[in-house]
Scaffold this active site. Structure first.
Site, PDB file in Angstrom:
ATOM      1  NE  ARG A 329      32.122  83.066  54.915  1.00 40.98           N
ATOM      2  CZ  ARG A 329      32.285  82.257  55.960  1.00 40.98           C
ATOM      3  NH1 ARG A 329      33.270  81.401  55.973  1.00 40.98           N
ATOM      4  NH2 ARG A 329      31.485  82.338  56.979  1.00 40.98           N
ATOM      5  NE  ARG A 333      39.358  80.749  57.443  1.00 41.94           N
ATOM      6  CZ  ARG A 333      38.583  80.175  58.344  1.00 41.94           C
ATOM      7  NH1 ARG A 333      39.032  79.977  59.558  1.00 41.94           N
ATOM      8  NH2 ARG A 333      37.369  79.791  58.043  1.00 41.94           N
ATOM      9  NE  ARG A 342      41.626  86.298  59.957  1.00 35.24           N
ATOM     10  CZ  ARG A 342      42.107  86.014  61.146  1.00 35.24           C
ATOM     11  NH1 ARG A 342      43.207  86.624  61.574  1.00 35.24           N
ATOM     12  NH2 ARG A 342      41.515  85.137  61.924  1.00 35.24           N
ATOM     13  CG  ASP A 378      30.868  87.445  59.564  1.00 37.29           C
ATOM     14  OD1 ASP A 378      31.515  86.551  58.998  1.00 37.29           O
ATOM     15  OD2 ASP A 378      29.907  87.215  60.318  1.00 37.29           O
ATOM     16  CE1 TYR A 455      26.510  81.960  64.175  1.00 37.49           C
ATOM     17  CE2 TYR A 455      25.149  82.632  62.328  1.00 37.49           C
ATOM     18  CZ  TYR A 455      26.209  81.899  62.834  1.00 37.49           C
ATOM     19  OH  TYR A 455      26.967  81.118  62.010  1.00 37.49           O
TER      20      TYR A 455
HETATM   21  O1  CP3 Z   1      33.781  86.604  50.291  1.00 36.52           O
HETATM   22  C1  CP3 Z   1      32.661  86.678  50.857  1.00 36.52           C
HETATM   23  O2  CP3 Z   1      31.757  85.852  50.689  1.00 36.52           O
HETATM   24  C2  CP3 Z   1      32.383  87.881  51.718  1.00 36.52           C
HETATM   25  C3  CP3 Z   1      32.680  87.749  53.102  1.00 36.52           C
HETATM   26  C4  CP3 Z   1      31.819  86.930  54.032  1.00 36.52           C
HETATM   27  C5  CP3 Z   1      32.327  86.405  55.221  1.00 36.52           C
HETATM   28  N1  CP3 Z   1      31.295  85.880  55.934  1.00 36.52           N
HETATM   29  C6  CP3 Z   1      33.741  86.468  55.628  1.00 36.52           C
HETATM   30  C7  CP3 Z   1      34.230  85.566  56.662  1.00 36.52           C
HETATM   31  C8  CP3 Z   1      30.458  86.639  53.995  1.00 36.52           C
HETATM   32  C9  CP3 Z   1      29.426  86.911  52.914  1.00 36.52           C
HETATM   33  C10 CP3 Z   1      30.134  85.980  55.216  1.00 36.52           C
HETATM   34  C11 CP3 Z   1      28.783  85.554  55.575  1.00 36.52           C
HETATM   35  C12 CP3 Z   1      28.600  84.749  56.782  1.00 36.52           C
HETATM   36  N2  CP3 Z   1      29.229  84.868  57.977  1.00 36.52           N
HETATM   37  C13 CP3 Z   1      27.607  83.759  56.908  1.00 36.52           C
HETATM   38  C14 CP3 Z   1      26.612  83.371  55.857  1.00 36.52           C
HETATM   39  C15 CP3 Z   1      27.217  82.481  54.845  1.00 36.52           C
HETATM   40  C16 CP3 Z   1      27.413  81.089  55.333  1.00 36.52           C
HETATM   41  O3  CP3 Z   1      28.590  80.679  55.290  1.00 36.52           O
HETATM   42  O4  CP3 Z   1      26.452  80.446  55.709  1.00 36.52           O
HETATM   43  C17 CP3 Z   1      27.722  83.223  58.195  1.00 36.52           C
HETATM   44  C18 CP3 Z   1      26.866  82.121  58.775  1.00 36.52           C
HETATM   45  C19 CP3 Z   1      28.726  83.940  58.866  1.00 36.52           C
HETATM   46  C20 CP3 Z   1      29.174  83.780  60.256  1.00 36.52           C
HETATM   47  C21 CP3 Z   1      30.580  83.348  60.324  1.00 36.52           C
HETATM   48  N3  CP3 Z   1      31.647  84.160  60.061  1.00 36.52           N
HETATM   49  C22 CP3 Z   1      31.071  82.074  60.663  1.00 36.52           C
HETATM   50  C23 CP3 Z   1      30.211  80.885  61.027  1.00 36.52           C
HETATM   51  C24 CP3 Z   1      32.456  82.148  60.614  1.00 36.52           C
HETATM   52  C25 CP3 Z   1      33.418  81.092  61.049  1.00 36.52           C
HETATM   53  C26 CP3 Z   1      33.532  80.009  60.091  1.00 36.52           C
HETATM   54  C27 CP3 Z   1      34.795  80.161  59.327  1.00 36.52           C
HETATM   55  O5  CP3 Z   1      34.746  79.985  58.087  1.00 36.52           O
HETATM   56  O6  CP3 Z   1      35.832  80.444  59.953  1.00 36.52           O
HETATM   57  C28 CP3 Z   1      32.818  83.440  60.192  1.00 36.52           C
HETATM   58  C29 CP3 Z   1      34.168  83.960  59.954  1.00 36.52           C
HETATM   59  C30 CP3 Z   1      34.456  84.459  58.584  1.00 36.52           C
HETATM   60  N4  CP3 Z   1      33.633  85.246  57.865  1.00 36.52           N
HETATM   61  C31 CP3 Z   1      35.647  84.238  57.855  1.00 36.52           C
HETATM   62  C32 CP3 Z   1      35.525  84.930  56.657  1.00 36.52           C
HETATM   63  C33 CP3 Z   1      36.524  85.074  55.564  1.00 36.52           C
HETATM   64  C34 CP3 Z   1      36.867  83.467  58.321  1.00 36.52           C
HETATM   65  C35 CP3 Z   1      37.497  84.258  59.397  1.00 36.52           C
HETATM   66  C36 CP3 Z   1      38.988  84.284  59.388  1.00 36.52           C
HETATM   67  O7  CP3 Z   1      39.611  84.879  58.475  1.00 36.52           O
HETATM   68  O8  CP3 Z   1      39.540  83.782  60.362  1.00 36.52           O
END
Ligand code: CP3
Length: 652
Positions: A329, A333, A342, A378, A455
Site C-alpha cells: 500500500r 491515502r 483521488r 485492488d 470476500y
Molecule cells: O500500493 C499498493 O500496495 C498497491 C495498491 C493496492 C490496493 N489494495 C489499493 C487500495 C493493493 C496491493 C491492494 C491489495 C488489497 N486490497 C488487499 C490485500 C492487502 C491487505 O491490505 O491485506 C486487500 C485485502 C484489499 C481489499 C481492500 N481494498 C480493502 C479491504 C480496502 C478498504 C480498506 C481501505 O484501506 O480503505 C480497499 C481499498 C483500497 N485499495 C484503497 C487503496 C489505496 C483505499 C481506497 C481509497 O482510496 O478510498
C-alpha cells in the site's frame, strides 16, 4: 538486413545429433561451440528402480503409480534386465497399477500388462488422487506401500496427499540421462557465456538445462551463468525446454516455431542478426529487447538493469549491497499526491483509468525512493468479471453484491478472461513500466484463492468467516469448484500482468490466518500451490499472508520464491521455519510508522539484525501502510533501511 550468425560463436548442448547441429550452425555463418550435456545412463545405475524391483518381488508394493511414459519404459527395462519376466509380471499383476496417461499405459501394455487403472484427463496429480479415492479397483491406502515412479522433480503435493491417506510412499526416481563422462566442454561453455565471448545459446531439451546449472552451481557460478544467459540470445526448442529455463529464472528469447533443430537454428540466427554487432559482447552492453504481448504491441524492456536490480537479486537470494525495501500500500491515502488524484475520481474509477493508475504507481515509488513499485489496482477487481457487484463506499471497506454460498451459486460464477475484462490493469502495467526508472522493477499482484473466496462468500470483510468456513466444511464439492475457478482466473490474470511488463508478482492471502493448519493444508494450500506452479513466464513469486505463524512450514511449501511474513513472528525464527531455500519479505509492524523518528530507525535495525545480512531479505511492513501514516516517517524508514544495511555489509 544482415543474415545469419555473421561469424558469432554459438553454444549448443545437443548430444546425439551434435554433428548435425554443428553443420546447421556453420551453414548459418556461425561458429559452433558444442558442449554435449547428456549421456545415456547405464540402466544398473538406477538404484531407485532396483529398490522398487526388490520390494515388488517380495510382495510389499500394493499400489504402483506410473507418472510418465519415458520413466515407465526405463523402469521396465531395468527390471527386465534383472528379473525373470514371469516373476516380474506375476508381481506386477498382484499390485494395483495406476497410469497417469496414455504413454505410461502404452509402456505397461508393451510388457503385456493390461489391467491398469487409467487416470482421466487432464492427467494431473489431482486426477491421480481422484482415481485412488474413487476407483473400485483401488484399495484403501492406509498402512499400504504405494510406489510412485517419478521422472525429474518429485511431485511434492501428490506425495503429501498419499501420506495423508496413511500410505507408506516409496519414491521411485528413474532417469535415462546422466552427465557425459567428459564435462570439460560444458565447463568451457559456461565460462564462455559468463565471459561474454558467446552470446547465442541453443537448448534442445530440458535436461540440458538442469545439467548445465548442476555443473555451474558446483563451481558457484550458477548466478553468473543465469545473468549471462539473460543477456544472450537464449533459444529453446519447445515448451518443456522453455519451462525448464524459466524455472531457473532464465528468460527465453525465442522458442522454435516447430520443434526441430533446423527451425531452431534458423530462427536463432535471424534473432542474433537483429542485434547490432557494435553492441560488443559484454553482458552489460545489451539492454533493450522487445517482447510480443498478446494484444500485438511490443513492450520494450531494459532487462539487464531490471534483472540486476537490488530487489530482483534479493528475490533470487543473491547478495546485494544493501537490503531492498518497498511497502505494501505504498500508493494510498496517506500520500498527498494520491489524495489529490483521488479527489477527482472514485477509487474504482481510479483503478480503471490506466493513465491515472500508472501515474499513482510511478509517483509513489519515485517519491519514496523504494526499490520496487507495485501496480496500483485492488485484489477485488477480479470479482466484477466473475459476475458479482463491487462497491467501495463510505470508508467501510469493500462490499460485494451477489455472494456465493452454495453449489448453485458457484455454478453461476463466470470464468474470468482478464484480457477482455481486466485489460485496463494490463494497460496500467504497460504504462507504469514505461514511466518507471529503468532499473526499478514493477510488481504485479492478485488476491490469493482463499482471501478472494472469503470476500465472495462473506460479501466483504469479516470477523469469523462463518460463511466461508460453512461452505468449506459443508459443501466441499462447491468449495473445490469455486477455488478452482478462482485459481484459474488469477493464474491467467497474473500471467497477463507479467506479459504486460511486471518483473515479479505477489499473491495477497491477507485472511489465511483464520484457518487451522489442517484446513489450510487440505482446503487452501493445493490451490495456492497450483497457481504458483502455473506462473509463466517464470518470474519471482511472492506469497504474503498474515497471522499464519502457526503453520509457516505449510506457507513455505506453496512453491513461492519469496514468503511475506507479518510482525507477529520473529523474522529469524520465521525464516528458519520457512527454509533457507526461500527469500523472505517483511516484517515491521505498520504502526511503528506512527511512532517517533528514532524508534523507526531502531526497530528497522532490529529487523535487519534478525535477517543477519543473509541474501534474500526484502524489507517491508508486515501489512499495508495505514492512511494516518505521515509520509516523512515512511521516508525515514526507507533511508534507515538503506543506510543501516549498507553499513552492516561494509563492516561485516
Ligand atoms: O500500493 C499498493 O500496495 C498497491 C495498491 C493496492 C490496493 N489494495 C489499493 C487500495 C493493493 C496491493 C491492494 C491489495 C488489497 N486490497 C488487499 C490485500 C492487502 C491487505 O491490505 O491485506 C486487500 C485485502 C484489499 C481489499 C481492500 N481494498 C480493502 C479491504 C480496502 C478498504 C480498506 C481501505 O484501506 O480503505 C480497499 C481499498 C483500497 N485499495 C484503497 C487503496 C489505496 C483505499 C481506497 C481509497 O482510496 O478510498
Amino acid at each position: 538486413m544482415p543474415a545469419g550468425f555473421q561469424g558469432q560463436r554459438v553454444v549448443a548442448f545437443e548430444s546425439r545429433f551434435a554433428e548435425e547441429m554443428a553443420s546447421l550452425i556453420s551453414r548459418h555463418q556461425g561458429v559452433a561451440q558444442l558442449a554435449p550435456a547428456l549421456a545415456e545412463a547405464p540402466l544398473e545405475q538406477n538404484v531407485g528402480a532396483i529398490r522398487f524391483g526388490e520390494r515388488l518381488l517380495q510382495g510389499e508394493v500394493a499400489v504402483a503409480v506410473f507418472m510418465t511414459g519415458v520413466g515407465t519404459r526405463t523402469l521396465m527395462d531395468v527390471l527386465q534386465g534383472r528379473y525373470r519376466k514371469p516373476d516380474l509380471l506375476g508381481a506386477l499383476s498382484r499390485a494395483t497399477l495406476i497410469a497417469r496417461g496414455p504413454k505410461p499405459i502404452a509402456a505397461l501394455r508393451a510388457l503385456g500388462l493390461s489391467t491398469v487403472i487409467p487416470v482421466p484427463e487432464p492427467n494431473t496429480w489431482r486426477e491421480v488422487l481422484e482415481v485412488i479415492d474413487t476407483s473400485e479397483g483401488c484399495p484403501n491406502l492406509s498402512g499400504l506401500t504405494v510406489a510412485v515412479q517419478e521422472y525429474g522433480t518429485p511431485n511434492r503435493l501428490l506425495l503429501e496427499e498419499l501420506r495423508r491417506r496413511g500410505a507408506e510412499v516409496l519414491q521411485v526416481p528413474v532417469y535415462r540421462w546422466t552427465l557425459p563422462s567428459d564435462t570439460g566442454p560444458l565447463y568451457r561453455a559456461i565460462d564462455a557465456l559468463i565471459e561474454g565471448t558467446c552470446r547465442v545459446v541453443l537448448f534442445t531439451n530440458s535436461m540440458q538445462v538442469s545439467h548445465l546449472f548442476q555443473l555451474a552451481s558446483q563451481k558457484q557460478k550458477a548466478d553468473a551463468l543465469r545473468r549471462a544467459l539473460n543477456h544472450a540470445v537464449t533459444a529453446s526448442i519447445g515448451p518443456n525446454c522453455s519451462q525448464a529455463l524459466r524455472r531457473e529464472l532464465v528468460r527465453v528469447d525465442l522458442e522454435a516455431g516447430q520443434p526441430n533443430m533446423a527451425c531452431l537454428v534458423e530462427e536463432a540466427s535471424r534473432k542474433a542478426a537483429a542485434i547490432p554487432q557494435d553492441e560488443g559482447v559484454q553482458p552489460s552492453s545489451r539492454v533493450v529487447v522487445s517482447v510480443e504481448v498478446e494484444s500485438g504491441t511490443a513492450v520494450p524492456r531494459t532487462f539487464s538493469r531490471l534483472d540486476n536490480s537490488v530487489f530482483m537479486r534479493a528475490c533470487r537470494r543473491q547478495a546485494t549491497e544493501y537490503t531492498p525495501i518497498w511497502l505494501m500500500r505504498q500508493a494510498g491515502r496517506y500520500m498527498a499526491e494520491y489524495r489529490e488524484i483521488r479527489s477527482r475520481t472514485s477509487f474504482l474509477g481510479l483503478c480503471k483509468n490506466s493513465d491515472l493508475a500508472a501515474e499513482v504507481t510511478v509517483t509513489a515509488a519515485h517519491r519514496l525512493g523504494v526499490d520496487a513499485a507495485i501496480i496500483f489496482a485492488d485484489i477485488l477487481l477480479i470479482v466484477e468479471p466473475m459476475g458479482l457487484g463491487l462497491t467501495f463506499e463510505g470508508g467501510d471497506g469493500p462490499s460485494i453484491q451477489g455472494v456465493i454460498r452454495s453449489q448453485a451459486e458457484v455454478d453461476r460464477l463466470s470464468e474470468v478472461i482478464p484480457e477482455e475484462s481486466l485489460s485496463f490493469v494490463f494497460d496500467a502495467v504497460r504504462k507504469a513500466r514505461a514511466g518507471l526508472r529503468p532499473d526499478l522493477p514493477l510488481i504485479g499482484f492478485a488476491g490469493a484463492p482463499f482471501t478472494l473466496a472469503s470476500y465472495i462468500t462473506e460479501g466483504g470483510g469479516s470477523k469469523n468467516y462463518v460463511h466461508t468456513k460453512e461452505l468449506m466444511y459443508r459443501h466441499p464439492g462447491a468449495w473445490d469448484s469455486m477455488m478452482q475457478l478462482i485459481s484459474r482466473s488469477i493464474t491467467r490474470y497474473l500471467n497477463g500482468q507479467i506479459l504486460a511488463g511486471a518483473q515479479a508478482v505477489q499473491l495477497f492471502d491477507s485472511w489465511a490466518g483464520c484457518l487451522s493448519p489442517e484446513d489450510y493444508r487440505r482446503s487452501v494450500l493445493p490451490y495456492t500451490a497450483q497457481v504458483i506452479e502455473n506462473i509463466k513466464p517464470r518470474v519471482p513469486v511472492i506469497y504474503f499472508s498474515t497471522g499464519t505463524g502457526g503453520y509457516l512450514e505449510l506457507v513455505g511449501s506453496t512453491g513461492a520464491d519469496v514468503i511475506g511474513v507479518d510482525w507477529r513472528i520473529d523474522l529469524a525464527r520465521a525464516w528458519a521455519r520457512i527454509g533457507e531455500g526461500q527469500a523472505v519479505q517483511g516484517n515491521l509492524d505498520p504502526l511503528v510508522l506512527l511512532g517517533d523518528r528514532d524508534s523507526i530507525a531502531e526497530k528497522a535495525g532490529e529487523i535487519l539484525e534478525r535477517a543477519g545480512g543473509r541474501p534474500g531479505h526484502i524489507f517491508n511492513l508486515g501489512h499495508g501502510v495505514l492512511p494516518q501514516t505521515p509520509v516523512d516517517q515512511v521516508l525515514r524508514l526507507v533511508d534507515a533501511v538503506h543506510e543501516r544495511s549498507r553499513k552492516a555489509r561494509l563492516s561485516g
